[in-house]
Scaffold this motif. Structure first.
Motif, mmCIF file in Angstrom:
data_model
loop_
_atom_site.group_PDB
_atom_site.id
_atom_site.type_symbol
_atom_site.label_atom_id
_atom_site.label_comp_id
_atom_site.label_asym_id
_atom_site.label_seq_id
_atom_site.Cartn_x
_atom_site.Cartn_y
_atom_site.Cartn_z
ATOM 1 N N PRO A 15 -1.946 -16.958 11.133
ATOM 2 C CA PRO A 15 -2.142 -15.864 10.219
ATOM 3 C C PRO A 15 -3.329 -14.919 10.772
ATOM 4 C CG PRO A 15 -2.293 -17.810 9.184
ATOM 5 C CD PRO A 15 -2.483 -18.096 10.395
ATOM 6 N N GLU A 16 -3.174 -13.808 10.523
ATOM 7 C CA GLU A 16 -4.151 -12.662 10.875
ATOM 8 C C GLU A 16 -4.088 -11.537 10.225
ATOM 9 O OE1 GLU A 16 -3.933 -10.820 14.884
ATOM 10 O OE2 GLU A 16 -2.321 -12.428 14.980
ATOM 11 N N ARG A 17 -5.263 -10.534 10.211
ATOM 12 C CA ARG A 17 -5.321 -9.361 9.327
ATOM 13 C C ARG A 17 -4.299 -8.303 10.052
ATOM 14 N NH1 ARG A 17 -8.546 -4.576 9.688
ATOM 15 N NH2 ARG A 17 -8.960 -3.955 7.570
ATOM 16 N N ILE A 18 -3.780 -7.638 9.267
ATOM 17 C CA ILE A 18 -2.616 -6.624 9.895
ATOM 18 C C ILE A 18 -2.934 -5.320 8.916
ATOM 19 C CG2 ILE A 18 -0.324 -6.181 10.173
ATOM 20 C CD1 ILE A 18 0.377 -9.071 10.341
ATOM 21 N N VAL A 19 -2.878 -4.256 9.542
ATOM 22 C CA VAL A 19 -2.794 -2.969 8.945
ATOM 23 C C VAL A 19 -1.854 -2.228 9.557
ATOM 24 C CG1 VAL A 19 -4.319 -0.951 8.623
ATOM 25 C CG2 VAL A 19 -5.721 -3.029 8.807
ATOM 26 N N LEU A 20 -1.061 -1.703 8.383
ATOM 27 C CA LEU A 20 -0.012 -0.826 8.607
ATOM 28 C C LEU A 20 -0.388 0.461 7.879
ATOM 29 C CD1 LEU A 20 2.958 -3.375 7.255
ATOM 30 C CD2 LEU A 20 2.094 -3.000 9.575
ATOM 31 N N ARG A 21 0.073 1.480 8.403
ATOM 32 C CA ARG A 21 0.269 2.934 8.030
ATOM 33 C C ARG A 21 1.572 3.195 7.483
ATOM 34 N NH1 ARG A 21 -3.615 6.859 10.872
ATOM 35 N NH2 ARG A 21 -5.134 5.463 9.638
ATOM 36 N N GLU A 26 7.407 5.830 2.048
ATOM 37 C CA GLU A 26 7.255 4.544 2.211
ATOM 38 C C GLU A 26 5.946 3.963 1.399
ATOM 39 O OE1 GLU A 26 8.935 1.079 4.224
ATOM 40 O OE2 GLU A 26 9.581 3.261 3.775
ATOM 41 N N PRO A 27 5.040 4.491 1.096
ATOM 42 C CA PRO A 27 3.955 3.886 0.325
ATOM 43 C C PRO A 27 4.358 3.645 -0.921
ATOM 44 C CG PRO A 27 3.044 5.739 1.499
ATOM 45 C CD PRO A 27 4.331 5.889 1.785
ATOM 46 N N HIS A 28 5.222 4.373 -1.489
ATOM 47 C CA HIS A 28 5.774 3.905 -2.874
ATOM 48 C C HIS A 28 6.661 2.826 -2.681
ATOM 49 C CE1 HIS A 28 4.459 7.610 -4.285
ATOM 50 N NE2 HIS A 28 5.068 8.313 -3.405
ATOM 51 N N TYR A 29 7.417 2.525 -1.548
ATOM 52 C CA TYR A 29 8.253 1.463 -1.480
ATOM 53 C C TYR A 29 7.510 0.166 -1.440
ATOM 54 C CZ TYR A 29 11.381 -1.797 1.004
ATOM 55 O OH TYR A 29 12.069 -3.009 1.388
ATOM 56 N N LEU A 30 6.408 0.340 -0.752
ATOM 57 C CA LEU A 30 5.466 -0.889 -0.232
ATOM 58 C C LEU A 30 4.783 -1.234 -1.773
ATOM 59 C CD1 LEU A 30 4.300 -0.228 3.351
ATOM 60 C CD2 LEU A 30 5.846 -1.784 2.456
ATOM 61 N N ARG A 31 4.447 -0.373 -2.384
ATOM 62 C CA ARG A 31 3.642 -0.669 -3.575
ATOM 63 C C ARG A 31 4.635 -1.124 -4.715
ATOM 64 N NH1 ARG A 31 1.831 5.252 -3.548
ATOM 65 N NH2 ARG A 31 -0.110 4.932 -2.328
ATOM 66 N N LEU A 42 -5.592 -0.025 1.345
ATOM 67 C CA LEU A 42 -7.088 0.354 2.099
ATOM 68 C C LEU A 42 -7.743 2.056 1.965
ATOM 69 C CD1 LEU A 42 -6.876 -1.601 5.325
ATOM 70 C CD2 LEU A 42 -8.025 -2.327 3.313
ATOM 71 N N GLU A 43 -6.472 2.660 2.181
ATOM 72 C CA GLU A 43 -6.957 4.171 2.302
ATOM 73 C C GLU A 43 -5.599 4.909 1.868
ATOM 74 O OE1 GLU A 43 -8.636 7.748 5.119
ATOM 75 O OE2 GLU A 43 -8.249 5.817 5.747
ATOM 76 N N VAL A 44 -5.959 5.784 0.882
ATOM 77 C CA VAL A 44 -4.734 6.831 0.452
ATOM 78 C C VAL A 44 -5.121 8.469 0.872
ATOM 79 C CG1 VAL A 44 -3.247 7.429 -1.504
ATOM 80 C CG2 VAL A 44 -4.097 5.064 -1.452
ATOM 81 N N THR A 45 -4.079 8.776 1.508
ATOM 82 C CA THR A 45 -4.358 10.116 1.695
ATOM 83 C C THR A 45 -3.039 11.003 1.463
ATOM 84 O OG1 THR A 45 -3.356 10.341 4.226
ATOM 85 C CG2 THR A 45 -5.811 9.729 3.993
ATOM 86 N N ASP A 46 -3.010 12.453 1.645
ATOM 87 C CA ASP A 46 -1.795 13.123 1.318
ATOM 88 C C ASP A 46 -0.788 12.780 2.272
ATOM 89 O OD1 ASP A 46 -3.104 14.364 -0.683
ATOM 90 O OD2 ASP A 46 -3.569 16.214 0.156
ATOM 91 N N GLU A 47 -1.182 12.478 3.552
ATOM 92 C CA GLU A 47 -0.258 12.190 4.639
ATOM 93 C C GLU A 47 0.377 10.673 4.884
ATOM 94 O OE1 GLU A 47 -1.772 13.835 8.305
ATOM 95 O OE2 GLU A 47 -2.473 15.522 7.307
ATOM 96 N N TYR A 48 -0.585 9.769 4.618
ATOM 97 C CA TYR A 48 -0.400 8.356 4.680
ATOM 98 C C TYR A 48 -1.054 7.439 3.724
ATOM 99 C CZ TYR A 48 -4.446 8.417 7.326
ATOM 100 O OH TYR A 48 -6.017 8.509 7.663
ATOM 101 N N THR A 49 -0.740 6.083 3.876
ATOM 102 C CA THR A 49 -1.390 5.039 3.131
ATOM 103 C C THR A 49 -1.569 3.867 3.940
ATOM 104 O OG1 THR A 49 -0.663 5.869 0.805
ATOM 105 C CG2 THR A 49 -1.526 3.448 0.938
ATOM 106 N N ASP A 50 -2.683 3.323 4.025
ATOM 107 C CA ASP A 50 -2.844 2.461 5.022
ATOM 108 C C ASP A 50 -3.034 1.097 4.214
ATOM 109 O OD1 ASP A 50 -3.182 3.878 7.178
ATOM 110 O OD2 ASP A 50 -5.423 3.494 7.310
#
Length: 104
Positions: A15-21, A26-31, A42-50
């Motif tokens: 196991p390890e820490r993974i950060v996806l942008r 896609e952010p809606h799908y992942l939510r 982690l972070e939400v912007t107008d262009e992406y979500t981490d």
């Protein structure tokens, strides 16, 4: 299965820490359908979500990331981003080589 994505559990991956942008919708799908129970924003912007996940990045997880195409980018760990890029390049090469063979 707690630290995994799907059915692959005994491949030695730790196991390890993974950060996806995530881009576009896609952010809606992942939510709505989190990839793992550890997933958090982690972070939400107008262009992406981490998104952050702490899990085993097994082959089935990598295949899922590839299926999301240009809408998901691995930000860390770097080795995982590199591996996904290599897999995508190999897939592109396969299509290009097939196209060249058909043109002959």
């Amino acid at each position: 299965f707690n630290e995994g994505f799907g059915i692959v559990v005994a491949d030695g991956t730790q196991p390890e820490r993974i950060v996806l942008r995530a881009y576009g919708l896609e952010p809606h799908y992942l939510r709505d359908l989190p990839l793992h129970h550890s997933q958090r924003e982690l972070e939400v912007t107008d262009e992406y979500t981490d998104f952050e996940l702490v899990m085993r990045p097994t082959t089935d997880f990598k295949a899922h990331l590839m299926s999301r195409g240009r809408y998901v980018q691995v930000m860390s760990p770097q080795w995982l981003a590199d591996e996904i890029q290599q897999w995508l390049q190999a897939a592109l090469d396969t299509y290009r080589n097939s196209q060249k063979a058909q043109e002959k």
